[in-house]
Each structure stands twice: as C-alpha cells, then as structure tokens.
Enzyme design. Structure first.
Site, PDB file in Angstrom:
ATOM      1  N   HIS A 353       0.789  -1.218   0.000  1.00  0.00           N
ATOM      2  CA  HIS A 353       0.000   0.000   0.000  1.00  0.00           C
ATOM      3  C   HIS A 353       0.829   1.280   0.000  1.00  0.00           C
ATOM      4  O   HIS A 353       0.336   2.351  -0.326  1.00  0.00           O
ATOM      5  CB  HIS A 353      -0.911  -0.020   1.215  1.00  0.00           C
ATOM      6  CG  HIS A 353      -2.134   0.794   1.036  1.00  0.00           C
ATOM      7  ND1 HIS A 353      -2.214   1.857   0.189  1.00  0.00           N
ATOM      8  CD2 HIS A 353      -3.349   0.680   1.602  1.00  0.00           C
ATOM      9  CE1 HIS A 353      -3.421   2.379   0.260  1.00  0.00           C
ATOM     10  NE2 HIS A 353      -4.127   1.669   1.109  1.00  0.00           N
ATOM     11  N   SER A 438     -27.608  11.058  -0.902  1.00  0.00           N
ATOM     12  CA  SER A 438     -26.246  10.692  -1.287  1.00  0.00           C
ATOM     13  C   SER A 438     -26.060   9.196  -1.068  1.00  0.00           C
ATOM     14  O   SER A 438     -26.200   8.715   0.062  1.00  0.00           O
ATOM     15  CB  SER A 438     -25.229  11.462  -0.440  1.00  0.00           C
ATOM     16  OG  SER A 438     -23.966  10.818  -0.455  1.00  0.00           O
ATOM     17  N   PRO A 439     -25.760   8.423  -2.118  1.00  0.00           N
ATOM     18  CA  PRO A 439     -25.584   6.970  -1.932  1.00  0.00           C
ATOM     19  C   PRO A 439     -24.498   6.635  -0.915  1.00  0.00           C
ATOM     20  O   PRO A 439     -24.671   5.743  -0.089  1.00  0.00           O
ATOM     21  CB  PRO A 439     -25.220   6.481  -3.337  1.00  0.00           C
ATOM     22  CG  PRO A 439     -25.833   7.490  -4.264  1.00  0.00           C
ATOM     23  CD  PRO A 439     -25.693   8.799  -3.558  1.00  0.00           C
ATOM     24  N   ASP A 440     -23.383   7.347  -0.987  1.00  0.00           N
ATOM     25  CA  ASP A 440     -22.292   7.058  -0.055  1.00  0.00           C
ATOM     26  C   ASP A 440     -22.715   7.332   1.387  1.00  0.00           C
ATOM     27  O   ASP A 440     -22.504   6.500   2.276  1.00  0.00           O
ATOM     28  CB  ASP A 440     -21.067   7.904  -0.402  1.00  0.00           C
ATOM     29  CG  ASP A 440     -19.923   7.673   0.561  1.00  0.00           C
ATOM     30  OD1 ASP A 440     -19.281   6.612   0.463  1.00  0.00           O
ATOM     31  OD2 ASP A 440     -19.680   8.535   1.430  1.00  0.00           O
ATOM     32  N   TYR A 462     -14.708   5.588  10.632  1.00  0.00           N
ATOM     33  CA  TYR A 462     -14.218   6.538   9.635  1.00  0.00           C
ATOM     34  C   TYR A 462     -14.370   5.979   8.233  1.00  0.00           C
ATOM     35  O   TYR A 462     -14.497   4.773   8.021  1.00  0.00           O
ATOM     36  CB  TYR A 462     -12.777   6.963   9.901  1.00  0.00           C
ATOM     37  CG  TYR A 462     -11.721   5.915   9.632  1.00  0.00           C
ATOM     38  CD1 TYR A 462     -11.359   5.564   8.335  1.00  0.00           C
ATOM     39  CD2 TYR A 462     -11.045   5.303  10.677  1.00  0.00           C
ATOM     40  CE1 TYR A 462     -10.389   4.627   8.086  1.00  0.00           C
ATOM     41  CE2 TYR A 462     -10.061   4.357  10.443  1.00  0.00           C
ATOM     42  CZ  TYR A 462      -9.738   4.029   9.142  1.00  0.00           C
ATOM     43  OH  TYR A 462      -8.767   3.097   8.892  1.00  0.00           O
ATOM     44  N   SER A 466      -9.966  10.786  -0.496  1.00  0.00           N
ATOM     45  CA  SER A 466      -8.784  11.151  -1.282  1.00  0.00           C
ATOM     46  C   SER A 466      -8.380  12.604  -1.105  1.00  0.00           C
ATOM     47  O   SER A 466      -9.218  13.490  -1.010  1.00  0.00           O
ATOM     48  CB  SER A 466      -9.054  10.884  -2.766  1.00  0.00           C
ATOM     49  OG  SER A 466      -7.986  11.362  -3.550  1.00  0.00           O
TER      50      SER A 466
END
Length: 635
Positions: A353, A438-440, A462, A466
């Site tokens: 990562h 909002s879907p998220d 959380y 980005s």
C-alpha cells in the site's frame, strides 16, 4: 475507486494499541476526468496540503468525541482541550513546530503516514496492510488457459508501463483541478525491504539501468523471465506463453524450501531471517532479482470453491493465498505488485500500500481487466528466446525452522481472518438519487445502524477520502460517526419516534457527512492533525500534554468501523485490510442498481462475526428504504 490513509502509529517510548489508527487503502470515489497532457507536467502547480487551524481541529476533535464517550469524560475532555489551546500554551507551540515542518516538506501528512504506518509498522503485511483486488473470473479451467491469461496480462502491463515512461498516461482532473499522478510511477519495479527497526522501499525504476525482467512464481519456486528483446521491444503473447510453459514443465521438484512464505511473517522476524539469507551470495543474488523485477506473476493452483456469486474463496486466494498447503508460499508479499492467476480462471492483484492508494490502483486494475477483452494480434515468434532463469536459495537449518514457523503463523492468521461478501441487489445508486439521497452517505448510515443494532452502542468510525488535489496527496480520514448520525441510529428502532422525525435525523446526518467530506478533501484531516501535534511533542522532547494522556484520546482512536467506498468500472472488488486491535473493515462498491459490500475482521478472540454484521447491514438498507417510501417528504 480506492484510497487509504492507513494505520498511523505514534510512539511515546513504546506504543500502546490505542495509539494506532488504521485507515485503508480505499476511499470515496470521485468523478475523474481524463485530459490530454503529459501527466507529470501538472505536478509542479499542485498546492501543498495545509496545516489546519489549531482551534478548528480542536473543535472537530470534541465534536468527534461527543457521541462516543460518557458525559463526564466529555466534560473533562473539554477542559483539557481548552487548556491545550490557551494563548501561549503548548498547543500553539506544537502547532508552530508542525507549520515549520510543513514548510520544509512537500506533504507533511504523507510523510507522517508513510513513516509511521508502513516503515515502522511491524505487523505482517499479509491481511494487515497489503491491498488485494479481486477481479472478475475469466473463462478458462486448465493450465493452458492460465498460461494464456498470464501472458496477455504481462503484455497489457508492459503497455501500461510504456505510457508511464513516455508520460503519455492521460492526466486526471477533478472539478477543474488537477490530481497528483505521482503514484502511477511507483507501481512497478518497486519492493519493500525488511529492516530490524523499520522497513524501507526501493524504487528500482528510478535508478540507473531499470529492470527488464519479471519474477514468475510457480510451485513456490521463483524464476526470472526477461520480457524485452535486446532491441527493446516487448515479448509477444505467444512468446510469453512459451516461457510460461517452460516454467510449468520444469518444476517437478517439490522438495525445494518455500522461501516466499517468509514474507508473511511479522516484520521483526522476517527482517532477521532476511539478514541471515543475505549472508550467502547465491541468496543475495536471488533476492536482488526478485526485488528489482518489474512485478511478480504468481501462477496458482485452484483452491476449493463455494457456490455464492462472489465466491469468498477468490477473496482468500488473492488476499493470502489460501494457506501454507495451497498458495501462501507462492508469493513475495513485499513486491509492489503481484498479479495472481489460478488454474480455475480466478485472478487478481496484491499490492503493497505504500506505493499507491486505491483510486490509482483501481484505475490500473480496470485497465488490465479491459485489456483481457481485446482481440489478440497474431504475431509470429521468430526470435530466439532466453530460457527463464530459476532462482536458487541456500537454506540453513535455522532458516528452515523459521520457514516452518512462518507456515504455522500464516495458517493461524488465516484461521482468524473473518470475511463475508454481500451482493445487495434490491436497489442501488439510481434509487437513492431519485430520493435526493447521497448513496455514499446513505450506506454510511446503514453501516452505523447495523453496528448499533448488534452492539447496542455507538462506535467511532471513519471513511477514507482522497486528497490527490494536493502535491503527493494520499488519503485522509473522514470521521463518519457524528452526533447527528448517532441520534439517527438510536432513534430508528425507537417506537416512540415518528417516521417524520427519523427522516429528519437521516437527512441531517447525510448533510453533515457531505459537509465533512468536503472539508477533508480540502485538507482538514482532524485525525492526522491531532496525531501530528502529539508527534511534535515527542520529537521536540516536550512533556506529553494531558489531552493525549486522557482516556478520551484513546477512545477517539478506537475505530470499530473502518470503511471505504471502492467502485470499479469492471466489477473488480477490493478487500479491506484488518487488524485484531480494531473492529470491522468494509469496502463497498456503488452501482446503478446494486451494491457490493465486503466485510472483514480479525476474529482472534471470536468476538466478531462479519456474516452477522453484513446481514444486519442488508436489513438496515431495506428498513431505511421502507422508511423513505412510507414517509412523505417535502420536495
């Protein structure tokens, strides 16, 4: 798309488990626009990530504490924060120190993240920090199909590599603002190197004489395959098939020690074994060949499959290989990129990562998946090909014992890895947008409701977000649990609450979530700022402020839900890393008419159950839809 801030560790002497913040490799996706430009040209104009104002962060810290700690704890936390912020006090001193540091680095947050999460994190990279991507199954079920697939993937990846080297990769733009593209150049020819106290990462593509070979692993044995001719042209699919067939017919020996399993150890054990291996010149040359290679290709055996649509065995295969009796030793988990192809058509990627975040990795994955659908160009193989070079290791009795320890440790970690996947096809993004939701944010509320129903309490949570609009931008943490989201989940099943009140609370929670996302994208990461201030006290040898010694600070970092929205254009699915010190980790994908929800946890103490939580999440989504349909709303 993915993006992750990953776990942050902060030390004062020895680190406590509560001082770790784990964020994944995944993030809320954004609508990215590709523009024709040399992608590194736009790097120069990207702004540095700001250091947020001290008071704003402290106020956000208290807001985050409010729903997750007791009333008397909150009262004391407010007193400590006030003392910390007082004029001329220690808070201002630490803030000035951090601001000076930020002026001397391109991205103070990325530096903090890389150093503490990866280089000093001593957990095994498998399951804990590496990022697996499970790709849609391909239509083959035999060795020849596996070899052909692997060859096509090599060719596609070399084509992608050319766009990076020539800077012809389309630059990405969000809302008129350019995004940092640096991570693409770090995906290939990179390797993590174990160290006794901290690891390092070497970018071989940025050193003179960049590598021209890949590493292929088959039956836990390693081979070097040159993928370019002397004139610089890449090998064709047919030529690469010849090389793969040569490897698969030359590994009849099964008594070779599976050295790759050593990369599954905790970093302290692996670093000691690594130094021992490096004392032998043959081992040193073999390790160098693996580390310098463009990437690693793993040709796997198929593992037993299950019947569900998103077969979880694929997720286990790509995440950890299935165990020491299957493919866990058929890996080099320190390599920046491993492409894994099994005989039954399952395949995917496993990446370290530290080199890149989810948005970049998923864009790269989508490129590879799309390339598999392109028609093949028939090219005659007329040039002689060098034979693949088998890598040899001289294994001492001590190393042999460590290999056996690694097998037992890997199998134990896999046994404790609890993973479930749900394809939720009752509704998707289009339905929620039609209801102005909002879907998220809607899914975030469903996750919190599911957890509350299971545990009868609100927890810290959380979502990864980005920050690529900044120079060297990686990910930040959006604190999903707020006072309004807590009020919503507590009210939802309360028979004394009217539906109109529940809808009002849901709308307020979603609005707050969206506002917080905007703040984090703009550079205000409360978690990173608070931890960085604490670290300044350590670095400057200032007595630790009481705010960081209080129980409220430990509860602030005790995330029981770590989440990321990870949506692919090709149906690929990311797997969220897990840690036994934390609770549940979830990656979810949002599509027009359905969601794909992956849930994982470390179940060392048998306290967690991903199947139970994911079923509760399904019920929460359906119940929240019923609430929308049963309750008139103002338009």
């Amino acid at each position: 798309m993915l993006r992750i801030f990953s776990r942050i560790m902060v030390k004062v002497g020895k680190m406590n488990p509560s001082d770790k913040v784990r964020s994944y490799q995944l993030v809320k996706p954004v609508q990215v626009i590709l523009i024709s430009d040399r992608y590194l040209n736009q790097q120069k104009g990207l702004p540095r990530v700001p250091v947020p104002p001290l008071r704003k962060t402290c106020e956000g810290y208290l807001s985050a504490l409010e729903p997750i700690i007791e009333e008397d704890e909150l009262k004391r936390a407010k007193q400590l924060v006030e003392a910390f912020m007082k004029r001329g006090g220690v808070g201002e001193e630490l803030q000035r120190s951090l601001e000076r540091k930020a002026c001397n680095t391109d991205n103070w947050m990325a530096d903090l993240w890389g150093k503490l999460e990866y280089f000093e994190n001593r957990s095994p990279v498998v399951i804990n920090t590496n990022l697996p991507i499970v790709c849609p199954r391909l239509d083959f079920r035999d060795k020849q199909g596996q070899i052909r697939c692997a060859a096509k993937l090599i060719v596609a990846l070399l084509e992608f590599k050319t766009t990076i080297e020539n800077e012809t990769l389309p630059a990405e733009n969000l809302g008129g603002k350019p995004l940092c593209m640096e991570q693409y150049s770090q995906l290939l020819s990179t390797c993590r190197i174990p160290g006794l106290e901290r690891d390092s990462v070497v970018f071989h593509a940025k050193i003179g004489n960049p590598p021209k070979h890949i590493t292929v692993v088959y039956n836990s044995q390693f081979f070097v395959v040159e993928v370019y001719h002397n004139d610089g042209t890449p090998l064709t699919v047919d030529q690469l098939c010849v090389q793969m067939e040569s490897i698969c017919t030359s590994t009849s020996e099964t008594n070779m020690e599976p050295v790759g399993i050593l990369t599954t150890l905790n970093r302290d054990s692996w670093s000691k074994a690594y130094l021992s291996l490096m004392k032998d010149q043959t081992n040193k040359e073999s390790l160098s060949a693996i580390e310098r290679s463009i990437f690693t290709l793993c040709l796997d055996r198929a593992i037993p499959r299950e019947s569900d649509k998103y077969c979880t065995c694929d997720f286990h295969l790509i995440t950890h290989g299935g165990g020491s009796q299957w493919n866990s030793a058929n890996r080099w988990f320190d390599k920046s990129l491993q492409i894994i192809v099994a005989e039954d058509g399952s395949w995917g990627l496993n990446l370290i990562h530290i080199v890149a975040d989810g948005t970049v990795i998923m864009a790269f994955t989508d490129y590879l998946v799309a390339s598999m659908k392109k028609p093949e160009m028939m090219q005659a193989s007329i040039l002689p090909l060098p034979m693949p070079q088998k890598l040899h290791f001289r294994v001492t009795p001590d190393i042999k014992e460590i290999i056996e320890q690694a097998k037992r440790s890997m199998d134990r970690n896999i046994q404790n890895f609890d993973l479930s996947v749900l394809v939720f096809d009752h509704f998707g993004k289009n339905y929620l947008k039609a209801h102005n939701m909002s879907p998220d944010a809607f899914i975030q509320m469903a996750i919190q409701l599911a957890y509350y129903r299971m545990n009868k309490q609100v927890c810290a949570s959380y979502e990864a977000v980005s920050q690529r609009m900044f120079r060297h931008g990686r990910v930040s943490l959006l604190l999903s649990t707020t006072s309004v989201s807590a009020a919503f989940v507590k009210a939802f099943d309360d028979p004394e609450k009217q539906n109109t009140e529940k809808i009002d609370l849901l709308e307020k929670a979603i609005k707050t979530h969206k506002e917080n996302i905007k703040a984090v994208i703009g550079g205000h990461d409360i978690v990173a700022h608070i931890i960085a201030l604490r670290l300044q006290a350590v670095e400057n040898k200032i007595p630790m402020p009481d705010i960081f010694r209080d129980i409220s600070y430990k509860k602030f970092l005790n995330y029981q839900l770590t989440t990321s929205q990870v949506t692919s254009n090709t149906g690929s699915v990311a797997v969220h890393q897990v840690d036994e010190c934390f609770g549940y980790s979830s990656c979810y994908s949002v599509y027009n008419s359905h969601f794909v929800i992956e849930m994982a946890a470390s179940n060392t103490h048998k306290r967690r159950n991903t199947r139970h939580l994911i079923q509760n999440m399904k019920d929460a989504l359906l119940d929240m839809r019923a609430l929308l349909e049963q309750t008139p709303r103002a338009t």
